[in-house]
Design a protein around this motif. Sequence first.
Motif, PDB file in Angstrom:
ATOM      1  N   LEU A 190       0.848  -1.187   0.000  1.00 56.82           N
ATOM      2  CA  LEU A 190       0.000   0.000   0.000  1.00 56.82           C
ATOM      3  C   LEU A 190       0.886   1.240   0.000  1.00 56.82           C
ATOM      4  O   LEU A 190       1.581   1.517   0.977  1.00 56.82           O
ATOM      5  N   VAL A 191       0.852   1.989  -1.111  1.00 57.07           N
ATOM      6  CA  VAL A 191       1.774   3.114  -1.235  1.00 57.07           C
ATOM      7  C   VAL A 191       1.131   4.459  -0.933  1.00 57.07           C
ATOM      8  O   VAL A 191       1.849   5.436  -0.705  1.00 57.07           O
ATOM      9  N   ASP A 192      -0.198   4.532  -0.927  1.00 55.81           N
ATOM     10  CA  ASP A 192      -0.823   5.830  -0.727  1.00 55.81           C
ATOM     11  C   ASP A 192      -2.174   5.663  -0.032  1.00 55.81           C
ATOM     12  O   ASP A 192      -2.626   4.548   0.252  1.00 55.81           O
ATOM     13  N   ALA A 193      -2.821   6.794   0.239  1.00 49.85           N
ATOM     14  CA  ALA A 193      -4.085   6.783   0.977  1.00 49.85           C
ATOM     15  C   ALA A 193      -5.184   6.066   0.209  1.00 49.85           C
ATOM     16  O   ALA A 193      -6.013   5.371   0.807  1.00 49.85           O
ATOM     17  N   ASP A 194      -5.201   6.211  -1.116  1.00 47.27           N
ATOM     18  CA  ASP A 194      -6.243   5.552  -1.908  1.00 47.27           C
ATOM     19  C   ASP A 194      -6.150   4.040  -1.786  1.00 47.27           C
ATOM     20  O   ASP A 194      -7.159   3.367  -1.541  1.00 47.27           O
ATOM     21  N   GLN A 195      -4.976   3.483  -1.950  1.00 41.62           N
ATOM     22  CA  GLN A 195      -4.811   2.041  -1.812  1.00 41.62           C
ATOM     23  C   GLN A 195      -5.139   1.590  -0.391  1.00 41.62           C
ATOM     24  O   GLN A 195      -5.757   0.544  -0.191  1.00 41.62           O
ATOM     25  N   ALA A 196      -4.732   2.385   0.590  1.00 44.43           N
ATOM     26  CA  ALA A 196      -5.029   2.032   1.976  1.00 44.43           C
ATOM     27  C   ALA A 196      -6.528   2.029   2.245  1.00 44.43           C
ATOM     28  O   ALA A 196      -7.050   1.150   2.947  1.00 44.43           O
ATOM     29  N   ASP A 197      -7.252   2.997   1.700  1.00 47.73           N
ATOM     30  CA  ASP A 197      -8.701   3.045   1.893  1.00 47.73           C
ATOM     31  C   ASP A 197      -9.373   1.824   1.264  1.00 47.73           C
ATOM     32  O   ASP A 197     -10.305   1.247   1.851  1.00 47.73           O
ATOM     33  N   ARG A 198      -8.912   1.442   0.086  1.00 47.43           N
ATOM     34  CA  ARG A 198      -9.494   0.264  -0.561  1.00 47.43           C
ATOM     35  C   ARG A 198      -9.209  -0.991   0.251  1.00 47.43           C
ATOM     36  O   ARG A 198     -10.082  -1.848   0.436  1.00 47.43           O
ATOM     37  N   PHE A 199      -7.991  -1.118   0.773  1.00 45.54           N
ATOM     38  CA  PHE A 199      -7.644  -2.279   1.579  1.00 45.54           C
ATOM     39  C   PHE A 199      -8.437  -2.279   2.883  1.00 45.54           C
ATOM     40  O   PHE A 199      -8.934  -3.325   3.315  1.00 45.54           O
ATOM     41  N   ALA A 200      -8.590  -1.117   3.512  1.00 44.18           N
ATOM     42  CA  ALA A 200      -9.349  -1.033   4.752  1.00 44.18           C
ATOM     43  C   ALA A 200     -10.803  -1.446   4.527  1.00 44.18           C
ATOM     44  O   ALA A 200     -11.417  -2.108   5.387  1.00 44.18           O
ATOM     45  N   THR A 201     -11.375  -1.063   3.395  1.00 49.54           N
ATOM     46  CA  THR A 201     -12.747  -1.465   3.081  1.00 49.54           C
ATOM     47  C   THR A 201     -12.854  -2.981   2.981  1.00 49.54           C
ATOM     48  O   THR A 201     -13.791  -3.593   3.508  1.00 49.54           O
ATOM     49  N   TRP A 202     -11.876  -3.590   2.289  1.00 49.80           N
ATOM     50  CA  TRP A 202     -11.899  -5.051   2.179  1.00 49.80           C
ATOM     51  C   TRP A 202     -11.703  -5.724   3.535  1.00 49.80           C
ATOM     52  O   TRP A 202     -12.418  -6.666   3.879  1.00 49.80           O
ATOM     53  N   VAL A 203     -10.743  -5.233   4.320  1.00 54.55           N
ATOM     54  CA  VAL A 203     -10.489  -5.825   5.641  1.00 54.55           C
ATOM     55  C   VAL A 203     -11.738  -5.765   6.511  1.00 54.55           C
ATOM     56  O   VAL A 203     -12.087  -6.735   7.192  1.00 54.55           O
ATOM     57  N   THR A 204     -12.425  -4.658   6.482  1.00 57.72           N
ATOM     58  CA  THR A 204     -13.641  -4.528   7.282  1.00 57.72           C
ATOM     59  C   THR A 204     -14.687  -5.540   6.839  1.00 57.72           C
ATOM     60  O   THR A 204     -15.347  -6.179   7.676  1.00 57.72           O
ATOM     61  N   ARG A 205     -14.812  -5.719   5.544  1.00 57.35           N
ATOM     62  CA  ARG A 205     -15.779  -6.676   5.024  1.00 57.35           C
ATOM     63  C   ARG A 205     -15.380  -8.123   5.330  1.00 57.35           C
ATOM     64  O   ARG A 205     -16.231  -8.980   5.563  1.00 57.35           O
ATOM     65  N   ALA A 206     -14.076  -8.396   5.331  1.00 54.29           N
ATOM     66  CA  ALA A 206     -13.592  -9.770   5.509  1.00 54.29           C
ATOM     67  C   ALA A 206     -13.129 -10.056   6.932  1.00 54.29           C
ATOM     68  O   ALA A 206     -12.581 -11.133   7.191  1.00 54.29           O
ATOM     69  N   SER A 207     -13.360  -9.150   7.865  1.00 58.80           N
ATOM     70  CA  SER A 207     -12.771  -9.290   9.197  1.00 58.80           C
ATOM     71  C   SER A 207     -13.178 -10.585   9.894  1.00 58.80           C
ATOM     72  O   SER A 207     -12.356 -11.212  10.579  1.00 58.80           O
ATOM     73  N   ALA A 208     -14.413 -11.013   9.732  1.00 61.48           N
ATOM     74  CA  ALA A 208     -14.847 -12.239  10.409  1.00 61.48           C
ATOM     75  C   ALA A 208     -14.080 -13.447   9.893  1.00 61.48           C
ATOM     76  O   ALA A 208     -13.651 -14.311  10.674  1.00 61.48           O
ATOM     77  N   ARG A 209     -13.864 -13.516   8.561  1.00 66.46           N
ATOM     78  CA  ARG A 209     -13.135 -14.656   7.994  1.00 66.46           C
ATOM     79  C   ARG A 209     -11.648 -14.587   8.329  1.00 66.46           C
ATOM     80  O   ARG A 209     -11.017 -15.617   8.603  1.00 66.46           O
ATOM     81  N   LEU A 210     -11.074 -13.399   8.329  1.00 67.19           N
ATOM     82  CA  LEU A 210      -9.673 -13.259   8.710  1.00 67.19           C
ATOM     83  C   LEU A 210      -9.468 -13.624  10.177  1.00 67.19           C
ATOM     84  O   LEU A 210      -8.511 -14.320  10.537  1.00 67.19           O
ATOM     85  N   THR A 211     -10.381 -13.166  11.024  1.00 67.59           N
ATOM     86  CA  THR A 211     -10.264 -13.456  12.449  1.00 67.59           C
ATOM     87  C   THR A 211     -10.463 -14.938  12.737  1.00 67.59           C
ATOM     88  O   THR A 211      -9.751 -15.531  13.557  1.00 67.59           O
ATOM     89  N   ALA A 212     -11.414 -15.563  12.058  1.00 65.51           N
ATOM     90  CA  ALA A 212     -11.658 -16.991  12.272  1.00 65.51           C
ATOM     91  C   ALA A 212     -10.424 -17.816  11.930  1.00 65.51           C
ATOM     92  O   ALA A 212     -10.157 -18.840  12.570  1.00 65.51           O
ATOM     93  N   ALA A 213      -9.661 -17.371  10.958  1.00 67.08           N
ATOM     94  CA  ALA A 213      -8.446 -18.074  10.568  1.00 67.08           C
ATOM     95  C   ALA A 213      -7.220 -17.596  11.333  1.00 67.08           C
ATOM     96  O   ALA A 213      -6.142 -18.152  11.162  1.00 67.08           O
ATOM     97  N   ALA A 214      -7.390 -16.565  12.182  1.00 67.64           N
ATOM     98  CA  ALA A 214      -6.250 -15.937  12.859  1.00 67.64           C
ATOM     99  C   ALA A 214      -5.146 -15.646  11.847  1.00 67.64           C
ATOM    100  O   ALA A 214      -3.963 -15.928  12.067  1.00 67.64           O
ATOM    101  N   ALA A 215      -5.547 -15.062  10.726  1.00 66.72           N
ATOM    102  CA  ALA A 215      -4.630 -14.830   9.615  1.00 66.72           C
ATOM    103  C   ALA A 215      -3.570 -13.803   9.985  1.00 66.72           C
ATOM    104  O   ALA A 215      -3.850 -12.810  10.667  1.00 66.72           O
ATOM    105  N   LEU A 216      -2.358 -14.031   9.523  1.00 69.56           N
ATOM    106  CA  LEU A 216      -1.289 -13.059   9.691  1.00 69.56           C
ATOM    107  C   LEU A 216      -1.337 -12.091   8.509  1.00 69.56           C
ATOM    108  O   LEU A 216      -1.405 -12.511   7.358  1.00 69.56           O
ATOM    109  N   ILE A 217      -1.295 -10.795   8.811  1.00 74.32           N
ATOM    110  CA  ILE A 217      -1.367  -9.755   7.791  1.00 74.32           C
ATOM    111  C   ILE A 217      -0.012  -9.079   7.701  1.00 74.32           C
ATOM    112  O   ILE A 217       0.449  -8.469   8.665  1.00 74.32           O
ATOM    113  N   SER A 218       0.647  -9.202   6.542  1.00 74.23           N
ATOM    114  CA  SER A 218       1.930  -8.538   6.306  1.00 74.23           C
ATOM    115  C   SER A 218       1.686  -7.329   5.421  1.00 74.23           C
ATOM    116  O   SER A 218       1.096  -7.450   4.341  1.00 74.23           O
TER     117      SER A 218
END
Length: 288
Positions: free
Chosen positions: A103-131
Motif C-alpha cells: 500500500l503506497v498511498d491513501a487511496d490504496q489504503a482506503d481500498r484495503f481497509a474497506t476489504w479488511v472490514t468486510r472480511a474481518s470475520a473470515r480473517l479473524t476466524a483463521a487468525a490470519a497473519l497480515i503482512s
Amino acid sequence: MDRADAHLHLFAHGYPGRYGRSPAGGEEVAMYQDFRRVHGIDRALVVGYEGEARFAGNNDYLASLTATHPWIAPVAYVAPDGPTDGQLERLWAAGFVGVAAYLVDADQADRFATWVTRASARLTAAAALISLNATPAAAARLGTALAGLDACPVLFSHLGLPGSRPAPPTPQAATETLRPLLDLARLPQVGVKISGLYAVSEPAHAWPHPAARPFVELLLEHFGTRRLYWGSDFPPSLDHVSFSQTLEPVGLEQLRPTERADVFGANLRRALAHHRARPADGQDRPAD
C-alpha cells in the motif's frame, strides 16, 4: 540462538535484482537453505508478491513449496482491493497463513481497509497473519480497520517504510515521519519488522545504515521487543549487503539476550503457533 525470519521472498525464476539476475547467485530456495543451516533459521515468513507482471504466479509457486518445505510459512499477495469471494478459503487450503498487501498511498489504503472490514470475520476466524508494506501515508488510514482484527497478527514491513536519507534524522523528524505507524502501537496485535534497513540509507550499501537508528529506537520505545520481528528481506537485500549483515540491524545492540531471542525468532514463532499443523522438524530443518 535459533532464529525465525519474518520477511523474505522466493521466486520461481529468481528475483531479477539491480543487475538483472538474482543476487542470491543461484537457485533461491537452495541458497536460503544454506543460510538456514548456517544461521539456525527454523521458520520463515515468505511474503508473496505479484504487483508486477513479471512476478505473476508467485502465490502458486509459494503454495507448491509448502508441502516439501515445512519451515515455510507463506503469506499470499493480495491486491489493495483484496481477493475475490471464496479466494481466502482457497488460500488457507493451499497452506497460506495469511495475506500480504502493498500500500503506497491513501487511496490504496482506503481500498484495503474497506476489504479488511468486510472480511474481518473470515480473517479473524483463521487468525490470519497480515503482512503490510505500507507507507506512513497508508498507515494513517488503517487504524479503524485493523482494530477489528484483534486475533490477527499485523506486521508492518521495513520499519514502516520511512524513506531513505543520507544521514540520521533528528528524533523529532523521525517521530513525525513514523507518527501514523506509532499511533497504531495502541493495537496490541500490531508489530513491525526490523527489515529492509538498506532502503532507509543513502547509499543503500552503507551498512550498518546509521540513518535507520532513530527509527529503530522509536519502534523499540513504542512497540517494545515483544512486537518487533527481524527479517532478512532475502534476496533483495543481497543487492546491497551480505546475509550476515542483515543479522546485525543497527539499534538493537543494547538488547538483553532474552529480548534478542524475541526479536530474532520467538515473536514470529508465537505469531505462527496456531498455524503449525505440520511438524517443523522434517528433513529441511537446519542441522543442530
